[in-house]
Design a protein around this motif. Structure first.
Motif, PDB file in Angstrom:
ATOM      1  N   LEU A  19       0.940  -1.269   0.005  1.00  0.00           N
ATOM      2  CA  LEU A  19      -0.002   0.016   0.139  1.00  0.00           C
ATOM      3  C   LEU A  19       0.838   1.100   0.170  1.00  0.00           C
ATOM      4  N   LEU A  20       1.898   1.134   0.578  1.00  0.00           N
ATOM      5  CA  LEU A  20       3.090   2.505   0.617  1.00  0.00           C
ATOM      6  C   LEU A  20       3.574   2.691  -0.577  1.00  0.00           C
ATOM      7  N   ILE A  21       3.831   1.589  -1.282  1.00  0.00           N
ATOM      8  CA  ILE A  21       4.386   1.564  -2.719  1.00  0.00           C
ATOM      9  C   ILE A  21       3.257   2.109  -3.595  1.00  0.00           C
ATOM     10  N   GLU A  22       2.309   1.637  -3.442  1.00  0.00           N
ATOM     11  CA  GLU A  22       1.074   2.193  -4.496  1.00  0.00           C
ATOM     12  C   GLU A  22       0.861   3.481  -3.961  1.00  0.00           C
ATOM     13  N   SER A  23       1.029   4.198  -3.032  1.00  0.00           N
ATOM     14  CA  SER A  23       0.934   5.370  -2.517  1.00  0.00           C
ATOM     15  C   SER A  23       1.835   6.405  -3.109  1.00  0.00           C
ATOM     16  N   VAL A  24       3.260   5.694  -3.245  1.00  0.00           N
ATOM     17  CA  VAL A  24       4.185   6.504  -3.691  1.00  0.00           C
ATOM     18  C   VAL A  24       3.759   6.735  -5.241  1.00  0.00           C
ATOM     19  N   LYS A  25       3.249   5.974  -5.904  1.00  0.00           N
ATOM     20  CA  LYS A  25       2.942   5.995  -7.186  1.00  0.00           C
ATOM     21  C   LYS A  25       1.629   6.744  -7.467  1.00  0.00           C
ATOM     22  N   SER A  26       0.538   6.977  -6.613  1.00  0.00           N
ATOM     23  CA  SER A  26      -0.415   7.668  -6.803  1.00  0.00           C
ATOM     24  C   SER A  26      -1.226   8.172  -5.554  1.00  0.00           C
ATOM     25  N   GLY A  27      -1.617   9.476  -5.576  1.00  0.00           N
ATOM     26  CA  GLY A  27      -2.417   9.961  -4.599  1.00  0.00           C
ATOM     27  C   GLY A  27      -2.030  11.497  -4.739  1.00  0.00           C
ATOM     28  N   THR A  28      -2.689  12.283  -3.457  1.00  0.00           N
ATOM     29  CA  THR A  28      -1.755  13.599  -3.702  1.00  0.00           C
ATOM     30  C   THR A  28      -0.536  13.794  -3.420  1.00  0.00           C
ATOM     31  N   ILE A  29       0.295  14.739  -3.696  1.00  0.00           N
ATOM     32  CA  ILE A  29       1.713  14.955  -3.629  1.00  0.00           C
ATOM     33  C   ILE A  29       2.118  14.706  -2.158  1.00  0.00           C
ATOM     34  N   GLU A  30       1.245  14.996  -1.268  1.00  0.00           N
ATOM     35  CA  GLU A  30       1.432  15.175   0.113  1.00  0.00           C
ATOM     36  C   GLU A  30       1.429  13.421   0.583  1.00  0.00           C
ATOM     37  N   THR A  31       0.318  12.815  -0.041  1.00  0.00           N
ATOM     38  CA  THR A  31       0.340  11.307   0.502  1.00  0.00           C
ATOM     39  C   THR A  31       1.588  10.543  -0.329  1.00  0.00           C
ATOM     40  N   ARG A  32       2.055  11.007  -1.497  1.00  0.00           N
ATOM     41  CA  ARG A  32       3.319  10.204  -2.080  1.00  0.00           C
ATOM     42  C   ARG A  32       4.403  10.460  -1.483  1.00  0.00           C
ATOM     43  N   SER A  33       4.723  11.925  -0.927  1.00  0.00           N
ATOM     44  CA  SER A  33       5.598  12.195  -0.181  1.00  0.00           C
ATOM     45  C   SER A  33       6.039  11.585   1.176  1.00  0.00           C
ATOM     46  N   ASN A  34       4.636  11.322   1.730  1.00  0.00           N
ATOM     47  CA  ASN A  34       4.732  10.946   3.066  1.00  0.00           C
ATOM     48  C   ASN A  34       4.919   9.533   3.182  1.00  0.00           C
ATOM     49  N   ALA A  35       4.372   8.738   1.927  1.00  0.00           N
ATOM     50  CA  ALA A  35       4.603   7.168   1.695  1.00  0.00           C
ATOM     51  C   ALA A  35       6.154   6.854   1.536  1.00  0.00           C
ATOM     52  N   ALA A  36       6.775   7.870   0.723  1.00  0.00           N
ATOM     53  CA  ALA A  36       8.076   7.642   0.679  1.00  0.00           C
ATOM     54  C   ALA A  36       9.129   7.856   1.856  1.00  0.00           C
ATOM     55  N   ALA A  37       8.382   8.754   2.724  1.00  0.00           N
ATOM     56  CA  ALA A  37       9.085   9.181   3.868  1.00  0.00           C
ATOM     57  C   ALA A  37       8.928   7.884   5.162  1.00  0.00           C
ATOM     58  N   ALA A  38       7.745   7.260   4.760  1.00  0.00           N
ATOM     59  CA  ALA A  38       7.377   6.215   5.626  1.00  0.00           C
ATOM     60  C   ALA A  38       8.460   4.783   5.250  1.00  0.00           C
ATOM     61  N   LEU A  39       8.490   4.768   4.150  1.00  0.00           N
ATOM     62  CA  LEU A  39       9.416   3.834   3.681  1.00  0.00           C
ATOM     63  C   LEU A  39      10.896   4.008   3.942  1.00  0.00           C
ATOM     64  N   PHE A  40      11.421   5.266   4.058  1.00  0.00           N
ATOM     65  CA  PHE A  40      12.620   5.732   4.642  1.00  0.00           C
ATOM     66  C   PHE A  40      12.664   5.436   5.880  1.00  0.00           C
ATOM     67  N   SER A  41      11.908   5.677   6.745  1.00  0.00           N
ATOM     68  CA  SER A  41      11.741   5.471   8.248  1.00  0.00           C
ATOM     69  C   SER A  41      11.750   3.811   8.603  1.00  0.00           C
ATOM     70  N   LEU A  42      10.788   3.114   7.847  1.00  0.00           N
ATOM     71  CA  LEU A  42      10.816   1.752   8.169  1.00  0.00           C
ATOM     72  C   LEU A  42      12.291   0.867   7.625  1.00  0.00           C
ATOM     73  N   SER A  43      12.911   1.541   6.686  1.00  0.00           N
ATOM     74  CA  SER A  43      14.229   0.853   6.235  1.00  0.00           C
ATOM     75  C   SER A  43      15.252   1.099   7.281  1.00  0.00           C
ATOM     76  N   ALA A  44      15.031   1.727   8.329  1.00  0.00           N
ATOM     77  CA  ALA A  44      16.105   1.993   9.293  1.00  0.00           C
ATOM     78  C   ALA A  44      16.490   0.315   9.793  1.00  0.00           C
ATOM     79  N   LEU A  45      15.734  -0.586   9.793  1.00  0.00           N
ATOM     80  CA  LEU A  45      15.957  -1.930   9.934  1.00  0.00           C
ATOM     81  C   LEU A  45      16.475  -2.704   8.791  1.00  0.00           C
ATOM     82  N   ASP A  46      17.548  -3.378   8.736  1.00  0.00           N
ATOM     83  CA  ASP A  46      17.975  -4.158   7.733  1.00  0.00           C
ATOM     84  C   ASP A  46      17.099  -5.132   7.202  1.00  0.00           C
ATOM     85  N   SER A  47      16.428  -5.807   8.093  1.00  0.00           N
ATOM     86  CA  SER A  47      15.395  -6.975   7.579  1.00  0.00           C
ATOM     87  C   SER A  47      14.309  -6.135   6.862  1.00  0.00           C
TER      88      SER A  47
END
Length: 451
Positions: free
Chosen positions: A253-281
């Motif tokens: 859902l985050l990946i889909e939201s990076v692709k489509s939605g308001t620009i704030e949605t897309r930006s925040n989805a990318a930011a969420a992926l960044f935050s979650l990627s703090a863990l190697d797993s």
């Protein structure tokens, strides 16, 4: 603290503790056995230790829940056994973090008696503390430890009930979903304690994202924006990172939201992926799920609000070897180099390019796309030592792989002495790379003369 209904059973907790101990043993071996271990390994070890500590506390709390606790040992606000009893001006005793939060919210009355407080001084109740300590000791129960961070740890019954009611609305009418989503977005932004509540329940994340249908997440853009932003807010809390990433619907859902939605949605989805990627797993999960192509596309689109979040997520994901190859295959080098040439996010994108330079195909692409002239220009003109260092590292890798580029570097050196200056005054790494390039140029020149 979590109530009995949310806690794991003792056998389940024991199994989980054993798994965490095995994981910790592997991480400690990696730290002790490798001189140049990654800093992410220590982060992961700290996370596992935190998980073990939480299990230990929950086991103790479970034992308390199964025992009849004297009323005078319970905080009137939390209705749980007190870890740090204090006396309010009215003479009533409360657990410190709960009454402190009450006061921090601006209340100036006693929660139990509703009397107006003449002052807000809190006095430790050593007598009750000692009585609780003795009572716990006699029953083999671990004494509750005082909470240090009020905002992160304090959960009241009211908080839990409110979260439950908001999540129930996620399965209700569209208007209820939108109303609840807006409130959850606000609460998870303002209250660390509310973010932490989600980690106490395994079904909270699935219920939160329930209104977003895969493939049609942007059917209601305002609802999508509020829920994706809530996920971003939740991802800030360390205990939620694995919980979100391991939910089978959350990352897609985050990946889909990076692709489509308001620009704030897309930006925040990318930011969420960044935050979650703090863990190697999580880096591996996100990379395998196909996040890099949408992030690279978002970076290429060039919206000022979204580019930095996309770049940050790409950088974090590419710290894992498997994701470097994915990024290169998805066209990252071309997009990043074009942005750098246009003087956009140069600092951030050079760092990514330097990381990708360890990939053979990436180096070949850089040579074909005119990276050498661009990097030499930055090395010559930039005031950023970090940028010059990254340029030198990339140029060195290009030199190793493509001797046809030596001519361009030699011409720059003859005209401006760019690398010689860097070899004298750059960072230690920049000096090493610049000197190595100069040595190769000199060796090639001497071989040419000899021939």
């Amino acid at each position: 603290m979590a109530k009995t209904g949310v806690l794991e059973t003792i056998p389940c907790a024991v199994t989980k503790a054993a798994e965490l101990k095995k994981e910790l043993e592997k991480l400690v071996k990696a730290i002790l056995g490798e001189e140049d271990y990654r800093v992410e390994v220590t982060d992961e070890a700290m996370r596992v230790l935190s998980g073990l500590k939480e299990l230990k506390f929950k086991k103790s709390l479970k034992m308390v829940d199964d025992t009849v606790v004297p009323e005078e040992f319970k905080c009137p606000i939390s209705r749980e056994i007190m870890g740090d009893p204090v006396v309010l001006a009215t003479g009533q005793t409360y657990d410190l973090p709960f009454i402190q939060r009450w006061l921090n919210e601006g209340h100036r009355t006693c929660p139990r008696t509703q009397q107006v407080l003449p002052h807000t001084i809190l006095t430790p109740n050593h007598l009750v503390r000692d009585m609780i300590s003795q009572w716990c000791k006699e029953r083999g129960i671990e004494l509750p430890k005082p909470v240090k961070d009020v905002d992160d740890e304090v959960h009241t019954d009211a908080d839990r009930s409110h979260l439950k009611s908001l999540l129930e609305k996620m399965s209700s009418s569209l208007s209820d979903q939108k109303e609840a989503a807006k409130e959850l977005r606000l609460l998870t932004k303002r209250m660390p304690s509310f973010r932490a509540l989600f980690s106490d329940s395994t079904d909270a994340i699935p219920r939160l994202i329930n209104p977003l249908s895969p493939g049609r997440a942007n059917t209601h853009p305002d609802l999508q924006e509020d829920l994706i932003t809530t996920v971003l807010n939740l991802s800030i809390h360390d205990n939620n990172k694995r919980l979100v990433a391991e939910n089978p619907l959350a990352i897609p859902l985050l990946i889909e939201s990076v692709k489509s939605g308001t620009i704030e949605t897309r930006s925040n989805a990318a930011a969420a992926l960044f935050s979650l990627s703090a863990l190697d797993s999580n880096k591996l999960i996100i990379g395998k799920s196909g996040a890099l192509k949408p992030l690279i596309d978002l970076l290429e689109e060039g919206h000022p609000l979204a580019m930095k979040d996309a770049a940050s997520a790409i950088f974090n994901l590419c710290l894992v070897l498997e994701n470097k190859g994915r990024a290169v295959r998805e066209g990252a080098v071309r997009v990043i180099l074009k942005k750098i040439m246009d003087c956009i996010l140069v600092d951030e994108l050079l760092a990514i390019l330097a990381m990708l330079a360890s990939h053979q195909k990436a180096v070949e692409e850089m040579g074909e796309l005119g990276a050498v002239h661009c990097l030499l220009g930055i090395t010559r003109e930039s005031s950023s030592e970090r940028n010059k260092e990254n340029c030198a590292a990339i140029l060195y890798t290009i030199c190793l792989n493509d001797y046809t580029k030596w001519r361009d570097i030699r011409e720059e050196e003859n005209a401006n002495g760019t690398l010689s200056r860097l070899a004298e005054s750059g960072t230690s790494r920049a000096k090493r790379k610049a000197n190595s390039i100069l040595e190769r140029l000199n060796r090639a020149a001497s071989l040419t003369h000899t021939a």
